[in-house]
Design a protein around this motif. Structure first.
Motif, PDB file in Angstrom:
ATOM      1  N   LEU A 292      42.809  53.377  50.448  1.00  0.00           N
ATOM      2  CA  LEU A 292      41.574  53.498  50.958  1.00  0.00           C
ATOM      3  C   LEU A 292      41.436  52.059  51.177  1.00  0.00           C
ATOM      4  CD1 LEU A 292      39.735  56.125  48.854  1.00  0.00           C
ATOM      5  CD2 LEU A 292      40.546  56.241  51.361  1.00  0.00           C
ATOM      6  N   THR A 293      41.857  51.383  52.164  1.00  0.00           N
ATOM      7  CA  THR A 293      42.106  49.877  52.404  1.00  0.00           C
ATOM      8  C   THR A 293      40.640  49.468  52.812  1.00  0.00           C
ATOM      9  OG1 THR A 293      44.340  49.910  53.224  1.00  0.00           O
ATOM     10  CG2 THR A 293      43.112  48.047  53.610  1.00  0.00           C
ATOM     11  N   SER A 294      39.953  49.964  53.735  1.00  0.00           N
ATOM     12  CA  SER A 294      38.748  49.290  54.114  1.00  0.00           C
ATOM     13  C   SER A 294      37.535  49.143  52.956  1.00  0.00           C
ATOM     14  CB  SER A 294      38.157  50.120  55.204  1.00  0.00           C
ATOM     15  OG  SER A 294      37.831  51.417  55.002  1.00  0.00           O
ATOM     16  N   GLU A 295      37.716  50.548  52.287  1.00  0.00           N
ATOM     17  CA  GLU A 295      36.771  50.459  50.883  1.00  0.00           C
ATOM     18  C   GLU A 295      37.284  49.470  49.847  1.00  0.00           C
ATOM     19  OE1 GLU A 295      38.349  53.009  52.470  1.00  0.00           O
ATOM     20  OE2 GLU A 295      36.578  54.278  53.180  1.00  0.00           O
ATOM     21  N   ALA A 296      38.380  49.411  49.591  1.00  0.00           N
ATOM     22  CA  ALA A 296      39.035  48.483  48.947  1.00  0.00           C
ATOM     23  C   ALA A 296      38.651  47.062  48.943  1.00  0.00           C
ATOM     24  CB  ALA A 296      40.509  48.306  48.533  1.00  0.00           C
ATOM     25  N   LEU A 297      38.685  46.697  50.419  1.00  0.00           N
ATOM     26  CA  LEU A 297      38.210  45.383  50.793  1.00  0.00           C
ATOM     27  C   LEU A 297      36.874  45.231  50.731  1.00  0.00           C
ATOM     28  CD1 LEU A 297      39.208  42.554  52.357  1.00  0.00           C
ATOM     29  CD2 LEU A 297      38.990  43.787  54.319  1.00  0.00           C
ATOM     30  N   CYS A 298      35.948  46.226  50.896  1.00  0.00           N
ATOM     31  CA  CYS A 298      34.501  45.989  50.569  1.00  0.00           C
ATOM     32  C   CYS A 298      34.117  45.676  48.982  1.00  0.00           C
ATOM     33  CB  CYS A 298      33.965  47.300  50.890  1.00  0.00           C
ATOM     34  SG  CYS A 298      32.258  47.451  50.590  1.00  0.00           S
ATOM     35  N   GLU A 299      34.928  46.507  48.164  1.00  0.00           N
ATOM     36  CA  GLU A 299      34.815  46.129  46.702  1.00  0.00           C
ATOM     37  C   GLU A 299      35.237  44.467  46.449  1.00  0.00           C
ATOM     38  OE1 GLU A 299      33.603  47.977  44.111  1.00  0.00           O
ATOM     39  OE2 GLU A 299      32.906  49.229  45.843  1.00  0.00           O
ATOM     40  N   LEU A 300      36.140  44.035  46.853  1.00  0.00           N
ATOM     41  CA  LEU A 300      36.762  42.757  46.689  1.00  0.00           C
ATOM     42  C   LEU A 300      35.674  41.666  47.491  1.00  0.00           C
ATOM     43  CD1 LEU A 300      40.381  43.072  47.555  1.00  0.00           C
ATOM     44  CD2 LEU A 300      39.530  42.847  45.448  1.00  0.00           C
ATOM     45  N   ASN A 301      34.995  42.078  48.563  1.00  0.00           N
ATOM     46  CA  ASN A 301      34.029  40.981  49.208  1.00  0.00           C
ATOM     47  C   ASN A 301      32.789  41.194  48.394  1.00  0.00           C
ATOM     48  OD1 ASN A 301      35.830  40.591  51.262  1.00  0.00           O
ATOM     49  ND2 ASN A 301      34.820  42.063  52.737  1.00  0.00           N
ATOM     50  N   ILE A 302      32.462  42.433  47.677  1.00  0.00           N
ATOM     51  CA  ILE A 302      31.221  42.361  46.969  1.00  0.00           C
ATOM     52  C   ILE A 302      31.556  41.513  45.623  1.00  0.00           C
ATOM     53  CG2 ILE A 302      29.797  43.805  45.500  1.00  0.00           C
ATOM     54  CD1 ILE A 302      30.231  45.956  47.255  1.00  0.00           C
ATOM     55  N   TYR A 303      32.767  41.640  44.950  1.00  0.00           N
ATOM     56  CA  TYR A 303      33.029  40.797  43.917  1.00  0.00           C
ATOM     57  C   TYR A 303      32.826  39.290  44.170  1.00  0.00           C
ATOM     58  CZ  TYR A 303      35.851  38.588  40.323  1.00  0.00           C
ATOM     59  OH  TYR A 303      36.356  37.626  39.234  1.00  0.00           O
ATOM     60  N   LYS A 304      33.424  39.005  45.320  1.00  0.00           N
ATOM     61  CA  LYS A 304      33.698  37.478  45.784  1.00  0.00           C
ATOM     62  C   LYS A 304      32.124  36.884  45.928  1.00  0.00           C
ATOM     63  CE  LYS A 304      35.541  34.253  49.012  1.00  0.00           C
ATOM     64  NZ  LYS A 304      36.378  34.024  50.222  1.00  0.00           N
ATOM     65  N   LYS A 305      31.310  37.794  46.691  1.00  0.00           N
ATOM     66  CA  LYS A 305      29.900  37.567  46.875  1.00  0.00           C
ATOM     67  C   LYS A 305      28.924  36.985  45.661  1.00  0.00           C
ATOM     68  CE  LYS A 305      25.670  39.250  49.017  1.00  0.00           C
ATOM     69  NZ  LYS A 305      25.117  40.519  49.764  1.00  0.00           N
ATOM     70  N   PHE A 306      29.493  37.742  44.625  1.00  0.00           N
ATOM     71  CA  PHE A 306      28.672  37.556  43.230  1.00  0.00           C
ATOM     72  C   PHE A 306      29.070  36.692  42.370  1.00  0.00           C
ATOM     73  CE2 PHE A 306      26.676  41.273  45.553  1.00  0.00           C
ATOM     74  CZ  PHE A 306      25.193  40.945  45.361  1.00  0.00           C
ATOM     75  N   HIS A 307      30.483  36.355  42.572  1.00  0.00           N
ATOM     76  CA  HIS A 307      31.212  35.720  41.412  1.00  0.00           C
ATOM     77  C   HIS A 307      32.136  34.568  42.256  1.00  0.00           C
ATOM     78  CE1 HIS A 307      30.706  39.687  39.731  1.00  0.00           C
ATOM     79  NE2 HIS A 307      31.059  38.843  38.581  1.00  0.00           N
ATOM     80  N   GLU A 308      31.483  33.142  42.123  1.00  0.00           N
ATOM     81  CA  GLU A 308      31.922  32.218  42.812  1.00  0.00           C
ATOM     82  C   GLU A 308      33.345  31.787  42.356  1.00  0.00           C
ATOM     83  OE1 GLU A 308      29.449  28.863  42.130  1.00  0.00           O
ATOM     84  OE2 GLU A 308      27.604  29.757  43.222  1.00  0.00           O
ATOM     85  N   ASN A 309      33.642  31.791  40.944  1.00  0.00           N
ATOM     86  CA  ASN A 309      34.913  31.635  40.505  1.00  0.00           C
ATOM     87  C   ASN A 309      35.766  32.939  40.435  1.00  0.00           C
ATOM     88  OD1 ASN A 309      34.415  28.762  40.238  1.00  0.00           O
ATOM     89  ND2 ASN A 309      33.435  29.396  38.057  1.00  0.00           N
ATOM     90  N   THR A 310      36.597  33.019  41.566  1.00  0.00           N
ATOM     91  CA  THR A 310      37.269  34.288  41.580  1.00  0.00           C
ATOM     92  C   THR A 310      38.404  34.339  40.487  1.00  0.00           C
ATOM     93  OG1 THR A 310      38.646  33.331  43.456  1.00  0.00           O
ATOM     94  CG2 THR A 310      36.597  34.707  43.891  1.00  0.00           C
ATOM     95  N   SER A 311      38.729  35.514  40.074  1.00  0.00           N
ATOM     96  CA  SER A 311      39.746  35.548  38.959  1.00  0.00           C
ATOM     97  C   SER A 311      41.054  35.701  39.498  1.00  0.00           C
ATOM     98  CB  SER A 311      39.628  36.769  38.172  1.00  0.00           C
ATOM     99  OG  SER A 311      39.856  37.911  38.974  1.00  0.00           O
ATOM    100  N   ARG A 312      42.205  35.663  38.770  1.00  0.00           N
ATOM    101  CA  ARG A 312      43.631  35.826  39.227  1.00  0.00           C
ATOM    102  C   ARG A 312      43.781  37.425  39.801  1.00  0.00           C
ATOM    103  NH1 ARG A 312      47.395  38.600  36.883  1.00  0.00           N
ATOM    104  NH2 ARG A 312      46.329  38.915  35.060  1.00  0.00           N
ATOM    105  N   LYS A 313      43.079  38.085  39.182  1.00  0.00           N
ATOM    106  CA  LYS A 313      43.388  39.577  39.852  1.00  0.00           C
ATOM    107  C   LYS A 313      42.726  39.811  41.085  1.00  0.00           C
ATOM    108  CE  LYS A 313      43.213  42.505  35.331  1.00  0.00           C
ATOM    109  NZ  LYS A 313      42.519  43.475  34.898  1.00  0.00           N
ATOM    110  N   TYR A 314      41.654  39.116  41.558  1.00  0.00           N
ATOM    111  CA  TYR A 314      40.983  38.915  42.629  1.00  0.00           C
ATOM    112  C   TYR A 314      42.174  38.546  43.680  1.00  0.00           C
ATOM    113  CZ  TYR A 314      38.345  37.595  46.899  1.00  0.00           C
ATOM    114  OH  TYR A 314      38.065  37.248  48.220  1.00  0.00           O
ATOM    115  N   GLN A 315      42.754  37.563  43.518  1.00  0.00           N
ATOM    116  CA  GLN A 315      43.768  36.793  44.216  1.00  0.00           C
ATOM    117  C   GLN A 315      44.870  37.554  44.560  1.00  0.00           C
ATOM    118  OE1 GLN A 315      43.261  34.137  45.905  1.00  0.00           O
ATOM    119  NE2 GLN A 315      41.158  33.460  44.803  1.00  0.00           N
ATOM    120  N   GLU A 316      45.298  38.552  43.277  1.00  0.00           N
ATOM    121  CA  GLU A 316      46.569  39.686  43.458  1.00  0.00           C
ATOM    122  C   GLU A 316      46.022  40.584  44.482  1.00  0.00           C
ATOM    123  OE1 GLU A 316      48.289  42.697  40.750  1.00  0.00           O
ATOM    124  OE2 GLU A 316      47.540  41.042  39.866  1.00  0.00           O
ATOM    125  N   TYR A 317      44.755  41.069  44.214  1.00  0.00           N
ATOM    126  CA  TYR A 317      44.319  42.372  45.084  1.00  0.00           C
ATOM    127  C   TYR A 317      44.174  41.966  46.333  1.00  0.00           C
ATOM    128  CZ  TYR A 317      43.414  44.422  40.419  1.00  0.00           C
ATOM    129  OH  TYR A 317      43.819  45.118  39.133  1.00  0.00           O
TER     130      TYR A 317
END
Length: 662
Positions: A292-317
């Motif tokens: 479910l690629t588009s939905e996964a990308l949406c979750e990552l965008n939401i995470y990035k929007k509210f967390h300035e310092n993105t984590s290692r997991k974010y970079q991996e995903y």
């Protein structure tokens, strides 16, 4: 004692045991007083001297020989050790203090509970903190939680009225928090903590946080089925807490779909993004695995929007998804679709019920709704829990699963009695709710009523229900074809106003008489009088029940006295509050009401008002049954005789003869 202080090679303990502790007198075992001051008992000074000597002693034998309860003797030995530890802390000798804690357990833990044993645990819990927190779990393990006293399971209150958690709970939580941060975790310590929490669940006051920690300890041991059961029980009262849904998702090992559903539910119930970063990332990983690629990308965008310092997991995903895909602005549609799966899983053992929205109001800036099934379920809920209630139409029907919290209360039976009776109150807590396809108001019980009066001036409809409840229903416009004497159907529910139950009706519609009548009360009555001039007859139900009249204009029947009829009726109250039956229909019947009419046999004795037997009799009695003059004339009875007669109930506990069989 003085000699032993000056001669270190002298064993005061061995001397005391040879001297025989049983020789101690009563005054040696108890405190003394001099000039208003308290003097420590001799035995307390002896025990302090033995402890301070540092000798190895046989505690069990010493307790056996001293003529005091064992716990008192133990405390006499333990109190000096408590103050030794306190003094080391006061002097800042931390290393020596921790060594003293270790020595204390070696000397004392095996001998059981006592007041000063618990006091030592208290200061250990207080002083083993910061970088030394790790020491506490080992100390508590060696101290033995089996030695906790009843008082250690109760909340403590200080001199200022502040309340603190029980010692047992504080100690267990401190151990849990240490292991929670430990990686890797010591399996032996986890197993010990597991057994401690088994006792904690049984002994401690009901606490959702203890249950949550219990579930997490299960997950440390990979006992996921046990953890799932705990989380399901927690959700019955904490379904609005995102972390319970999220932690339940961590227990699911074999279904990505279910994990997505539980995390979606967590994101629906919590709006503060400060708490949701890890959930967005975990959900994104699962969505990627499910393609479910588009939905996964949406979750990552939401995470990035509210967390300035993105984590290692974010970079991996983010490297695993095609960023050229256009994601939705949010995943609400996904959340709502999957949340139903989560609710069905969590509350699978609870039966869904239909409830109807009947009220909405504001309080302290918050909006609440009342929903009921009109029978046994009624609850109020903040629309924040279920936002779709904000604009829902009154009468809308929803399918809801509720947790029933039952509480036993004692209430006084009356204001004139001190007696109390136990009652069980049920509080319904909605867990999940969805719109039903049932039409407006159709989720409530259907009832029927009779229109007693229509007050067009005050715009109030007076209805007597099939249960003989008087309802005064306000209306804004004329009720179309509804008028006095009509039958109506409606939907009914009960609310509590000013601590009293109030019946409320809705969706009033006119119905035909044949539809409504079978739902009203019916009964067999006996005609006990006919008034030709007033064009009516009177009937009776029998002893202990009210009677009434039927006008000739309201029925085609012209019964005889003593004839049984079947009536359909309801009961209303007049302005004085007295009950009055309303007859809705009268029909002939072959049934007999033996409470109102019966056949008797007995000796008929004539009676004369003036005492003369020469004139015709004025009345008669058959035992206690009255015979009217007209009956004597009708059957030409002029002398006492044995007869068979029909009698009818005449009210006030009396019967009258209406027919004599020749």
């Amino acid at each position: 004692m003085s000699f032993s202080k000056e001669h270190s090679d002298f064993s005061f303990y061995r001397f005391f045991m040879l001297w025989e502790p049983e020789n101690l007198r009563y005054e040696d075992l108890n405190k003394g007083y001099y000039n208003g001051s308290e003097i420590p008992s001799l035995i307390s000074r002896i025990c302090r001297q033995i402890v301070n000597s540092g000798e190895d002693i046989d505690v069990e034998m010493l307790c056996e020989k001293i003529n005091l309860p064992k716990t008192e003797t133990l405390d006499l030995l333990r109190e000096p050790q408590f103050w030794e530890i306190m003094n080391l802390h006061k002097e800042g000798k931390m290393r020596e203090m921790f060594e003293a804690f270790t020595v204390y357990n070696k000397r004392n833990a095996v001998y059981g509970a006592s007041h000063w044993h618990s006091e030592v645990l208290k200061i250990a819990e207080r002083h083993m903190n910061g970088q030394e927190t790790w020491r506490f779990i080992y100390f508590f393990r060696d101290w033995r939680y089996e030695n906790l006293m009843d008082a250690d399971w109760k909340e403590e209150t200080d001199n200022n009225g502040n309340t603190y958690k029980p010692l047992a709970v504080k100690a267990a939580k401190k151990c849990y928090e240490y292991l929670k941060e430990s990686h890797p975790r010591d399996a032996e310590l986890v197993s010990w903590l597991d057994s401690l929490y088994n006792v904690l669940i049984e002994r401690a006051k009901k606490d959702e946080w203890i249950l949550r920690q219990r579930a997490i300890i299960y997950t440390w041991q990979q006992q996921y089925d046990l953890a799932i059961n705990v989380y399901k029980s927690l959700l019955l009262e904490m379904s609005e807490k995102y972390y319970v849904w999220s932690e339940l998702a961590d227990c699911i090992q074999d279904s990505n779909e279910l994990k997505i559903a539980l995390l979606s539910k967590a994101l629906l119930v919590e709006r503060n993004e400060d708490f949701l970063g890890s959930i967005h990332l975990t959900l994104a990983d699962l969505l990627i695995k499910e393609e479910l690629t588009s939905e996964a990308l949406c979750e990552l965008n939401i995470y990035k929007k509210f967390h300035e310092n993105t984590s290692r997991k974010y970079q991996e995903y983010i490297e695993r998804v095609d960023i050229s895909v256009i994601p939705p602005n949010n995943n609400k549609l996904l959340y709502n679709r999957y949340a139903t799966i989560a609710e069905e899983y969590a509350f699978s053992e609870i039966e869904a019920k239909e409830v109807t929205l009947v009220d909405r109001w504001e309080k302290d800036g918050k909006t609440y709704c009342t929903l009921t099934n009109g029978v046994d379920v009624i609850f109020q809920v903040n629309v924040k829990r279920f936002p779709f209630l904000t604009n829902a139409i009154f009468g809308s029907v929803f399918r809801v699963k509720c947790h029933v919290d039952k509480e036993e209360k004692q209430i006084q039976t009356s204001c004139f009695s001190w007696n109390k009776t136990k009652v069980t109150e049920a509080k319904y807590i909605p867990l999940c709710m969805h719109k039903s396809e049932t039409r407006l108001w159709m989720g409530l019980p259907q009832k029927f009523g009779y229109v007693e009066y229509l007050n067009e001036e005050k715009k109030i409809l007076h209805i007597v229900t099939q249960d003989s409840q008087q309802i005064f229903q306000a209306f804004k416009e004329k009720w179309g074809t509804i008028s006095k004497g009509d039958f109506v159907s409606f939907r009914e529910y009960t609310i509590i106003k000013k601590n009293e139950n109030k019946v409320v009706i809705a969706n009033v519609e006119k119905v035909n008489k044949e539809t409504a009548l079978p739902n009203f009360n019916s009964g067999i009555v006996v005609v006990d009088d006919i008034n030709i001039q007033k064009k009516l007859f009177h009937y009776t139900f029998g002893q202990g029940k009210i009677g009434g009249i039927v006008f000739f204009n309201d029925t085609d029947l012209r019964p005889e006295v003593g004839q049984c009829l079947k009536i359909f009726y309801c009961v209303t109250k007049d302005r004085k509050g007295e009950k009055r039956p309303i007859v809705l229909n009268v029909e002939e019947t072959a049934e007999i009401n033996t409470s109102a009419i019966k056949t008797i046999q007995g000796h008929l004795e004539l009676k004369y008002k003036n005492g003369s037997w020469d004139d015709s009799p004025d009345f008669a009695f058959i035992g206690d049954y009255y015979v009217h003059h007209s009956v004597l004339c009708e059957y030409n009875i002029t002398k006492d005789c044995y007869v068979t007669a029909d009698v009818i109930y005449a009210g006030q506990g009396k019967w009258k003869v209406i027919k004599i069989h020749q």
